[in-house]
Design a protein around this motif. Structure first.
Motif, PDB file in Angstrom:
ATOM      1  N   ASN A 380      20.702  -6.629 -37.042  1.00 13.07           N
ATOM      2  CA  ASN A 380      19.469  -7.237 -37.527  1.00 13.07           C
ATOM      3  C   ASN A 380      19.648  -8.730 -37.785  1.00 13.07           C
ATOM      4  OD1 ASN A 380      18.045  -4.840 -37.482  1.00 13.07           O
ATOM      5  ND2 ASN A 380      18.641  -4.287 -39.543  1.00 13.07           N
ATOM      6  N   TRP A 404      13.997  -9.832 -39.259  1.00 12.22           N
ATOM      7  CA  TRP A 404      14.928  -8.810 -39.726  1.00 12.22           C
ATOM      8  C   TRP A 404      15.195  -7.827 -38.596  1.00 12.22           C
ATOM      9  CZ3 TRP A 404      18.691  -7.071 -42.412  1.00 12.22           C
ATOM     10  CH2 TRP A 404      18.892  -5.700 -42.624  1.00 12.22           C
ATOM     11  N   SER A 453      15.446 -16.279 -50.583  1.00 10.16           N
ATOM     12  CA  SER A 453      15.333 -14.913 -51.068  1.00 10.16           C
ATOM     13  C   SER A 453      14.033 -14.669 -51.836  1.00 10.16           C
ATOM     14  CB  SER A 453      16.536 -14.569 -51.951  1.00 10.16           C
ATOM     15  OG  SER A 453      16.636 -15.479 -53.034  1.00 10.16           O
ATOM     16  N   THR A 456      11.648 -14.032 -48.874  1.00  7.16           N
ATOM     17  CA  THR A 456      12.147 -13.112 -47.861  1.00  7.16           C
ATOM     18  C   THR A 456      13.063 -12.088 -48.517  1.00  7.16           C
ATOM     19  OG1 THR A 456      12.120 -15.002 -46.331  1.00  7.16           O
ATOM     20  CG2 THR A 456      13.268 -13.012 -45.592  1.00  7.16           C
ATOM     21  N   TRP A 458      14.661  -9.661 -47.500  1.00  9.39           N
ATOM     22  CA  TRP A 458      15.822  -9.253 -46.704  1.00  9.39           C
ATOM     23  C   TRP A 458      16.706 -10.436 -46.312  1.00  9.39           C
ATOM     24  CZ3 TRP A 458      14.298 -11.695 -42.140  1.00  9.39           C
ATOM     25  CH2 TRP A 458      12.920 -11.831 -41.948  1.00  9.39           C
ATOM     26  N   LYS A 461      20.530  -9.853 -46.581  1.00  9.42           N
ATOM     27  CA  LYS A 461      21.035  -8.853 -45.629  1.00  9.42           C
ATOM     28  C   LYS A 461      21.105  -9.409 -44.214  1.00  9.42           C
ATOM     29  CE  LYS A 461      19.217  -4.882 -48.201  1.00  9.42           C
ATOM     30  NZ  LYS A 461      18.302  -3.711 -48.140  1.00  9.42           N
ATOM     31  N   ALA A 462      20.126 -10.227 -43.858  1.00 10.61           N
ATOM     32  CA  ALA A 462      20.044 -10.691 -42.463  1.00 10.61           C
ATOM     33  C   ALA A 462      20.906 -11.906 -42.184  1.00 10.61           C
ATOM     34  CB  ALA A 462      18.596 -10.990 -42.102  1.00 10.61           C
TER      35      ALA A 462
END
Length: 502
Positions: A380, A404, A453, A456, A458, A461-462
């Motif tokens: 991702n 993502w 963050s 967004t 995610w 994580k991305a």
């Protein structure tokens, strides 16, 4: 525009699914910056703009069995006699509070975006009612509204209504989606939906009569310097990329003088650089894809000096209208795709390209150059430094985007060029700064978009792993295919690609 869900120009292999044609979202969804000329793109949380979510929404219904519709994850629309019910009418209504338009905002452009899950042959009217939901609580109130926009069909994904005629200043506005045809319900995502990227939006852009206050849009760090080892004006001795290269391949444009840059700040150091002065593509830095046909466009990616060559200190990615076989298919266009997979990847940095788009409004439909990044692990994440699609609706803007996945979860925005420029009127610099806390996009040194963050969910994580570079020129795809007006050959000309890190 942007109706069906499709894979984008530069998505990975089809196994990852498809990307939506929704264009622009913000705060967990895509943001549409509806801009034209020197319109100011507006985004929630930025100093110079605004994108709004509903403060309330409901389905106004004549059907007692629907019960309380104020707290449901879907809105519905349906005409009278819906599903054979003589009291079947339903109207999806959404209330927005516009309170941050500056006093000197003019030519306000307002777009209502509401998500639907399926395609329907249904005509939908969008009515604007000044005031709150109570002002649109009956069919009689809606019938008295003069400002109406219409769509002749509903498409899977975000459906967009131009409500500029009724939203020209601060105030409370309620929009009612009324269905004129198809006697069955159309469902729309509401503000209560658990998926943040499906929520309705009211997206605004505008002109200001006075220039913005200095410092509002300047980068937080000065631009890094151009490397001193490369001349910026005189082109090197021309070198033919290949003996088979036709005489017509060298573009008329020689390497332009680079725009002056400020001294290096905050410890930026150059870690990857290609100024394209060697006379050929540097295969130690770039892979050239060959014989690849993807389901997301209609061209063949080929390693051919007619399509990818270095001359006059520039790299040219050329799209040609010519028959070629790739992936066991015969296609009518050839195109260029470079990447640095296995050769160079970066976790964080400043990614910059200086390039000239081929796209004019009248002759570029279906042409789509881009500079972007994908993670080494193939999982991702995606960062689009710039996408420059052609056609009358796209040629004058740059797209900045993050993904993502391709189901789709993305955020992207189309940004008018600073000072009223166009990507094809000369060489422009597109930059993305990426670190553990944020992503920032610049055009010609002006900060134009920021993600972190808070916008967004995610983000962490991305964007916490190495990414490689992608540079390609695609023909066709989810923004449309070439038509009779599209001119070939078409050249995406790159002055340089640079990566800095701290």
């Amino acid at each position: 525009m942007l109706r069906r869900a499709h894979v984008p120009a530069h998505a990975p292999a089809p196994r990852r699914g498809i990307r939506s044609t929704r264009s622009l979202t913000i705060i967990g969804t895509a943001v549409l910056a509806v801009t034209a000329g020197t319109l100011v793109p507006v985004f929630a949380g930025d100093d110079d703009g605004l994108t709004l979510r509903p403060v309330a929404d409901t389905t106004v219904t004549q059907v007692p069995q629907d019960g309380d519709t104020n707290g449901k994850t879907t809105l519905a629309s349906c005409p009278a006699l819906c599903d054979g019910n003589p009291k079947g009418r339903r109207d999806a209504t959404l209330q927005f509070a516009v309170d941050k338009l500056p006093a000197n905002a003019t030519e306000v452009k307002a777009t209502l975006r509401v998500y639907a899950w399926h395609d329907f042959a249904a005509r939908i009217l969008a009515r604007t009612v000044p005031g709150d939901l109570a002002a649109a609580s009956s069919p009689a109130q809606l019938a008295a509204v003069g400002s109406v926009q219409a769509l002749d069909k509903v498409s899977k994904g975000y459906n967009e209504f131009d409500v500029s005629g009724s939203v020209q200043g601060n105030g409370t506005y309620t929009f009612a989606l009324s269905q004129e045809s198809l006697n069955t319900r159309v469902y729309w995502a509401s503000r209560e939906n658990s998926k943040d990227n499906l929520h309705p939006e009211l997206v605004l852009s505008y002109r200001t009569q006075a220039k913005p206050t200095p410092g509002k849009s300047t980068p937080s760090t000065a631009l890094p310097p151009a490397p001193s080892t490369k001349p910026t004006t005189a082109a090197p001795t021309a070198t033919s990329p290949s003996a088979t290269k036709p005489a017509t391949t060298a573009p008329a444009t020689t390497k332009p003088p680079a725009a002056p840059t400020a001294p290096a700040a905050d410890g930026w150091r150059l870690v990857f650089n290609d100024d394209f002065t060697s006379g050929s593509v540097d295969k130690s830095k770039w892979n050239l894809r060959d014989g690849e046909g993807r389901s997301i466009d209609i061209g063949c990616n080929v390693d051919d000096p007619k399509n990818t060559f270095v001359s006059g200190g520039n790299l040219t990615l050329r799209a040609l209208k010519q028959s070629s076989t790739c992936s066991s298919q015969n296609r009518q266009y050839t195109q260029s795709y470079l990447d640095t997979m296995g050769k160079a990847s970066f976790k964080y940095g400043r990614f910059e390209i200086r390039a000239k788009s081929p796209n004019k409004p009248e002759s570029s439909k279906g042409l789509w150059p881009a500079f972007w990044l994908r993670p080494d692990d193939g999982g991702n994440g995606e960062i689009d430094v710039t996408e420059l699609p052609g056609g009358p609706g796209w040629h004058d803007k740059s797209t900045a985007a993050i993904f993502w996945d391709y189901t789709p979860v993305k955020q992207d925005t189309r940004i008018a060029m600073p000072g009223g420029a166009h990507p094809a009127d000369g060489f422009h610099t597109y930059t993305t700064e990426w670190d553990a806390k944020s992503l920032k996009w610049y055009i010609d040194g002006k900060l134009v978009w920021t993600r972190d963050s808070s916008t967004t969910p995610w983000y962490d994580k991305a964007f916490n792993k190495p990414y490689n570079l992608r540079l390609n020129f695609q023909v066709g795809g989810w923004l449309g295919n070439p038509d009779a007006s599209t001119q070939f050959p078409a050249d995406f000309v790159v002055d340089y690609v640079r990566v800095y890190q701290r």
